[in-house]
Motif scaffolding. Structure first.
Motif, PDB file in Angstrom:
ATOM      1  N   THR A   1       0.792  -1.234   0.000  1.00  0.00           N
ATOM      2  CA  THR A   1       0.000   0.000   0.000  1.00  0.00           C
ATOM      3  C   THR A   1       0.823   1.282   0.000  1.00  0.00           C
ATOM      4  OG1 THR A   1      -1.922   1.055   1.048  1.00  0.00           O
ATOM      5  CG2 THR A   1      -0.232   0.135   2.524  1.00  0.00           C
ATOM      6  N   GLY A   2       2.082   1.243   0.500  1.00  0.00           N
ATOM      7  CA  GLY A   2       2.885   2.470   0.517  1.00  0.00           C
ATOM      8  C   GLY A   2       2.248   3.539   1.382  1.00  0.00           C
ATOM      9  N   THR A   3       1.941   4.698   0.799  1.00  0.00           N
ATOM     10  CA  THR A   3       1.306   5.780   1.554  1.00  0.00           C
ATOM     11  C   THR A   3      -0.196   5.593   1.702  1.00  0.00           C
ATOM     12  OG1 THR A   3       1.161   7.058  -0.495  1.00  0.00           O
ATOM     13  CG2 THR A   3       3.028   7.519   0.961  1.00  0.00           C
ATOM     14  N   GLY A   4      -0.730   4.500   1.153  1.00  0.00           N
ATOM     15  CA  GLY A   4      -2.151   4.216   1.302  1.00  0.00           C
ATOM     16  C   GLY A   4      -3.044   4.867   0.270  1.00  0.00           C
ATOM     17  N   ILE A   5      -2.472   5.495  -0.734  1.00  0.00           N
ATOM     18  CA  ILE A   5      -3.259   6.313  -1.656  1.00  0.00           C
ATOM     19  C   ILE A   5      -4.318   5.511  -2.414  1.00  0.00           C
ATOM     20  CG2 ILE A   5      -1.555   6.103  -3.511  1.00  0.00           C
ATOM     21  CD1 ILE A   5      -2.197   9.001  -4.259  1.00  0.00           C
ATOM     22  N   LEU A   6      -4.010   4.289  -2.815  1.00  0.00           N
ATOM     23  CA  LEU A   6      -4.983   3.505  -3.581  1.00  0.00           C
ATOM     24  C   LEU A   6      -6.138   3.030  -2.692  1.00  0.00           C
ATOM     25  CD1 LEU A   6      -2.542   1.410  -5.796  1.00  0.00           C
ATOM     26  CD2 LEU A   6      -3.591   3.637  -6.273  1.00  0.00           C
ATOM     27  N   ALA A   7      -5.817   2.596  -1.493  1.00  0.00           N
ATOM     28  CA  ALA A   7      -6.863   2.192  -0.553  1.00  0.00           C
ATOM     29  C   ALA A   7      -7.734   3.387  -0.184  1.00  0.00           C
ATOM     30  CB  ALA A   7      -6.231   1.591   0.703  1.00  0.00           C
ATOM     31  N   ILE A   8      -7.117   4.546  -0.013  1.00  0.00           N
ATOM     32  CA  ILE A   8      -7.865   5.768   0.295  1.00  0.00           C
ATOM     33  C   ILE A   8      -8.786   6.128  -0.867  1.00  0.00           C
ATOM     34  CG2 ILE A   8      -7.647   8.261   0.689  1.00  0.00           C
ATOM     35  CD1 ILE A   8      -5.023   7.601   2.207  1.00  0.00           C
TER      36      ILE A   8
ATOM     37  N   ARG B   1     -15.132  -2.198   2.869  1.00  0.00           N
ATOM     38  CA  ARG B   1     -14.442  -3.460   3.182  1.00  0.00           C
ATOM     39  C   ARG B   1     -13.083  -3.434   2.476  1.00  0.00           C
ATOM     40  NH1 ARG B   1     -17.571  -8.037   1.070  1.00  0.00           N
ATOM     41  NH2 ARG B   1     -18.359  -6.562  -0.484  1.00  0.00           N
ATOM     42  N   ILE B   2     -12.150  -2.728   3.093  1.00  0.00           N
ATOM     43  CA  ILE B   2     -10.859  -2.473   2.457  1.00  0.00           C
ATOM     44  C   ILE B   2      -9.731  -2.940   3.371  1.00  0.00           C
ATOM     45  CG2 ILE B   2      -9.333  -0.700   1.498  1.00  0.00           C
ATOM     46  CD1 ILE B   2     -11.883   0.995   1.049  1.00  0.00           C
ATOM     47  N   LEU B   3      -8.837  -3.734   2.808  1.00  0.00           N
ATOM     48  CA  LEU B   3      -7.646  -4.195   3.513  1.00  0.00           C
ATOM     49  C   LEU B   3      -6.419  -3.719   2.747  1.00  0.00           C
ATOM     50  CD1 LEU B   3      -6.132  -5.956   5.628  1.00  0.00           C
ATOM     51  CD2 LEU B   3      -6.448  -7.900   4.068  1.00  0.00           C
ATOM     52  N   ALA B   4      -5.451  -3.135   3.462  1.00  0.00           N
ATOM     53  CA  ALA B   4      -4.215  -2.667   2.836  1.00  0.00           C
ATOM     54  C   ALA B   4      -3.036  -3.193   3.642  1.00  0.00           C
ATOM     55  CB  ALA B   4      -4.196  -1.143   2.781  1.00  0.00           C
ATOM     56  N   CYS B   5      -2.039  -3.735   2.953  1.00  0.00           N
ATOM     57  CA  CYS B   5      -0.883  -4.295   3.656  1.00  0.00           C
ATOM     58  C   CYS B   5       0.418  -3.847   3.005  1.00  0.00           C
ATOM     59  CB  CYS B   5      -0.962  -5.819   3.696  1.00  0.00           C
ATOM     60  SG  CYS B   5      -0.942  -6.622   2.079  1.00  0.00           S
TER      61      CYS B   5
END
Length: 289
Positions: A165-172, A181-185
């Motif tokens: 996910t890095g900085t989380g930008i895609l999950a955000i 229902r989002i999981l980021a690792c």
């Protein structure tokens, strides 16, 4: 990183223009807090300087090994990098440099902006990201390819898995589209901490579960799986990525010249329904199951 930290380490790498992507890639793999390009004031010059900011000075041998690896996968020789120099800078100087170089970036349905930037009214979905890693601020082609695809294809009722996910930008981005229902690792604990902070700053911290680690057999199947990694990371876990994607698998972090590698790997897994998008030297692969 301590909140009282007042100085940073800057590495300035002088390289040929065609090596810019490779050098930035290497710096981000080394954990750079940010990168920027200095064209030496002359647009026609064949040489540029890529700057990377770090908490501490890194071992020169480690830097050299990462640069050589990055140049190799970009199809460049070692003499594409001429020299590298370390220096110490004040914290205020680093922040000032970022504010000079980083501007809002529009990507499909989204606009990525730093916290200090005032935006005009538009119908774009705003994602605010602190400047930490260039591969997660919307400036890199692989991030843009993924975010554009998410904006076009992701449905809010779908579960979403962001691998690396890095900085989380895609999950955000998925959360901003209504996903819950989002999981980021990520295997980098510092990245996970930054991603958690970014999600909270964007008001979607309660919609995303962040984990320190990678994909495993125990990971649940998700409707939409995104893996913005590199080819050397994707290939060994491709079977698992395919198994954990219920409907859609989005791959990126792949150089255009590596397209045949990923296509052959997909054929080995009997995957034929996919679309390849390009941006600069990079591609993404959108797979529908």
């Amino acid at each position: 990183m301590s909140e009282k930290q007042t100085t940073w380490r800057l590495i300035e790498i002088t390289c040929r223009r065609e090596a810019e992507e490779a050098v930035q890639f290497a710096l981000n793999e080394l954990g750079a807090l940010g990168t920027e390009i200095n064209t030496l004031g002359k647009s026609g010059e064949p040489t540029i300087v890529v700057n990377g900011y770090f908490n501490e000075r890194l071992d020169d041998e480690v830097v050299s090994e990462n640069l050589n690896f990055a140049l190799q996968i970009h199809g460049l020789s070692g003499d594409s990098v001429e020299r590298s120099e370390w220096s110490e800078i004040e914290n205020a100087d680093w922040l000032a440099e970022w504010k000079k170089y980083w501007r809002p970036t529009e990507i499909g349905r989204f606009v990525i902006a730093p916290p200090w930037e005032t935006l005009t009214e538009s119908d774009k979905i705003v994602i605010r990201i602190e400047p930490n890693m260039a591969f997660g601020t919307g400036t890199h082609e692989t991030t843009q390819l993924c975010l554009k695809a998410i904006g076009e294809k992701y449905q809010s009722e779908q579960s979403f898995l962001d691998v690396g996910t890095g900085t989380g930008i895609l999950a955000i981005g998925a959360a901003k589209l209504g996903g819950t229902r989002i999981l980021a690792c990520d295997t980098d604990l510092d990245s996970v901490k930054i991603a958690v902070e970014n999600a909270a700053a964007n008001g979607v911290g309660d919609r995303i579960e962040f984990r320190d680690g990678s994909l495993s057999d125990e990971t649940a199947v998700h409707d939409f799986v995104c893996a913005n990694l590199t080819i050397d990371v994707i290939v060994p876990i491709l079977s698992l990525l395919i198994a954990k994607s219920g409907s859609i698998l989005l791959l990126s972090g792949i150089l255009a010249e590596q397209e045949n590698i990923v296509v052959e790997e997909l054929k080995q897994h009997e995957i034929a329904d996919f679309v390849i998008e390009r941006s600069g030297e990079w591609i993404s692969v959108f797979i529908t199951k």
